[in-house]
Design a protein around this motif. Structure first.
Motif, PDB file in Angstrom:
ATOM      1  N   PHE A   1      20.578   3.954 -12.672  1.00 38.75           N
ATOM      2  CA  PHE A   1      21.323   4.890 -11.629  1.00 38.75           C
ATOM      3  C   PHE A   1      20.316   4.991 -10.323  1.00 38.75           C
ATOM      4  O   PHE A   1      20.958   5.377  -9.503  1.00 38.75           O
ATOM      5  CB  PHE A   1      21.380   6.165 -12.368  1.00 38.75           C
ATOM      6  N   CYS A   2      19.285   4.383 -10.286  1.00 39.40           N
ATOM      7  CA  CYS A   2      18.403   4.425  -9.108  1.00 39.40           C
ATOM      8  C   CYS A   2      17.978   3.066  -8.655  1.00 39.40           C
ATOM      9  O   CYS A   2      17.148   2.577  -9.670  1.00 39.40           O
ATOM     10  CB  CYS A   2      17.426   5.731  -9.289  1.00 39.40           C
ATOM     11  N   ALA A   3      17.989   2.782  -7.475  1.00 36.54           N
ATOM     12  CA  ALA A   3      17.577   1.150  -7.115  1.00 36.54           C
ATOM     13  C   ALA A   3      16.226   1.154  -6.857  1.00 36.54           C
ATOM     14  O   ALA A   3      15.539   0.216  -6.675  1.00 36.54           O
ATOM     15  CB  ALA A   3      18.446   0.837  -5.993  1.00 36.54           C
ATOM     16  N   LEU A   4      15.425   2.390  -6.668  1.00 41.62           N
ATOM     17  CA  LEU A   4      14.081   2.326  -6.474  1.00 41.62           C
ATOM     18  C   LEU A   4      12.950   1.838  -7.400  1.00 41.62           C
ATOM     19  O   LEU A   4      13.264   1.984  -8.662  1.00 41.62           O
ATOM     20  CB  LEU A   4      13.554   3.779  -5.931  1.00 41.62           C
TER      21      LEU A   4
ATOM     22  N   LEU B   1      24.506  12.988 -18.076  1.00 40.76           N
ATOM     23  CA  LEU B   1      24.640  13.744 -19.289  1.00 40.76           C
ATOM     24  C   LEU B   1      25.605  12.479 -20.212  1.00 40.76           C
ATOM     25  O   LEU B   1      25.354  12.133 -21.366  1.00 40.76           O
ATOM     26  CB  LEU B   1      25.363  14.703 -19.406  1.00 40.76           C
ATOM     27  N   GLU B   2      26.519  11.906 -19.462  1.00 42.94           N
ATOM     28  CA  GLU B   2      27.418  10.677 -20.042  1.00 42.94           C
ATOM     29  C   GLU B   2      26.322   9.400 -20.623  1.00 42.94           C
ATOM     30  O   GLU B   2      26.475   8.881 -21.666  1.00 42.94           O
ATOM     31  CB  GLU B   2      28.238  10.031 -19.166  1.00 42.94           C
ATOM     32  N   GLY B   3      25.496   9.116 -19.695  1.00 41.99           N
ATOM     33  CA  GLY B   3      24.416   8.279 -20.141  1.00 41.99           C
ATOM     34  C   GLY B   3      23.639   8.476 -21.113  1.00 41.99           C
ATOM     35  O   GLY B   3      23.490   7.578 -21.999  1.00 41.99           O
ATOM     36  N   VAL B   4      23.376   9.758 -21.304  1.00 43.44           N
ATOM     37  CA  VAL B   4      22.350  10.419 -22.350  1.00 43.44           C
ATOM     38  C   VAL B   4      23.222  10.308 -23.546  1.00 43.44           C
ATOM     39  O   VAL B   4      22.752   9.806 -24.793  1.00 43.44           O
ATOM     40  CB  VAL B   4      22.074  11.669 -21.856  1.00 43.44           C
ATOM     41  N   HIS B   5      24.466  10.702 -23.582  1.00 46.32           N
ATOM     42  CA  HIS B   5      25.020  10.645 -24.913  1.00 46.32           C
ATOM     43  C   HIS B   5      25.149   9.058 -25.208  1.00 46.32           C
ATOM     44  O   HIS B   5      25.320   8.699 -26.519  1.00 46.32           O
ATOM     45  CB  HIS B   5      26.496  11.137 -24.562  1.00 46.32           C
ATOM     46  N   GLU B   6      25.413   8.289 -24.509  1.00 47.56           N
ATOM     47  CA  GLU B   6      25.674   6.817 -24.738  1.00 47.56           C
ATOM     48  C   GLU B   6      24.613   6.265 -25.527  1.00 47.56           C
ATOM     49  O   GLU B   6      24.269   5.200 -26.182  1.00 47.56           O
ATOM     50  CB  GLU B   6      26.056   5.963 -23.574  1.00 47.56           C
TER      51      GLU B   6
ATOM     52  N   VAL C   1      20.542   8.895  -6.566  1.00 50.82           N
ATOM     53  CA  VAL C   1      20.639   8.636  -7.906  1.00 50.82           C
ATOM     54  C   VAL C   1      22.187   8.819  -8.457  1.00 50.82           C
ATOM     55  O   VAL C   1      22.812   9.631  -7.968  1.00 50.82           O
ATOM     56  CB  VAL C   1      20.030   9.882  -8.709  1.00 50.82           C
ATOM     57  N   ALA C   2      22.872   7.704  -9.079  1.00 48.98           N
ATOM     58  CA  ALA C   2      24.211   7.587  -9.409  1.00 48.98           C
ATOM     59  C   ALA C   2      25.044   7.881  -8.295  1.00 48.98           C
ATOM     60  O   ALA C   2      26.090   8.333  -8.110  1.00 48.98           O
ATOM     61  CB  ALA C   2      24.484   8.688 -10.324  1.00 48.98           C
TER      62      ALA C   2
END
Length: 215
Positions: A136-139, A188-193, A153-154
């Motif tokens: 989600f973050c390119a840094l 949160l979707e990424g966390v659930h995945e 972020v995202a």
């Protein structure tokens, strides 16, 4: 005064008020898994313009150098210099800064304006947090501890602080409330995945041994 978390629509658990803002205080999630916490009830201010450093000094606060280096005030409160005459102030759950600042003036004082920031703020941590942030973050976040970063972020313009907790990291992310629901839902979707879930405000601070006032 009633306040509303930018993540309010995404919070399906029982909510309780923190400093006038309802959020999730407790949630059953294994702390070793990837987790996300809503920390939006915390208070933040931007002090800018005029002699901002003198305004802070009059309240016993430093004007730290260099730019973007986090100055820890204890209890999860911190202060960051973000410009020549601009400072980002972040309070913790014990409201150390709010007590120090006292009443916030509505109008500029000698050219210095104090603006409250009702950001969405989340903490992201656990086993899959590093990988999720890389998505989600390119840094490059390999060596950015103790700094406040301004990035995306995202796809959302956000501030980001990376905290080291032993071998794992915790990512503190904040953004304008107008984008808060989207950013929270996306993270949160990424966390659930990754098999994780939402943790509570009190759970977050209990794990760090920081006092909090659920009122």
């Amino acid at each position: 005064m009633n306040r509303r978390s930018p993540a309010h629509a995404c919070l399906k658990q029982t909510l309780q008020g923190i400093d006038g803002m309802p959020t999730v205080l407790r949630a059953a999630v294994d702390a070793s898994l990837t987790w996300l916490a809503d920390l939006s009830p915390l208070r933040r201010w931007l002090v800018r313009g005029g002699d901002a450093s003198a305004w802070l000094a009059a309240r016993g606060l430093p004007s730290p150098e260099p730019f973007f280096r986090v100055h820890d005030l204890g209890g999860d409160a911190f202060l960051v210099r973000t410009g020549i005459a601009e400072y980002f102030l972040h309070d913790g759950p014990e409201t150390i800064l709010r007590a120090t600042l006292g009443e916030i003036p509505d109008e500029p004082v000698a050219g210095t304006r104090i603006v409250a920031r009702d950001d969405l703020e989340v903490a992201l941590g656990g086993a899959g947090a590093d990988r999720l942030m890389r998505e989600f973050c390119a840094l490059d976040l390999a060596d950015v501890a103790d700094r406040l970063l301004f990035t995306r972020v995202a796809g959302v313009t956000a501030w980001l602080r990376v905290e080291c907790e032993g071998e794992q990291r915790c990512y503190r992310v904040g953004c304008d409330p107008s984008h808060g629901e989207y950013l929270f839902e996306t993270l949160l979707e990424g966390v659930h995945e990754r098999g994780g879930g939402l943790t509570g405000y009190e759970d977050f601070y209990d794990a760090r041994g920081i006092k909090h006032d659920a009122s």
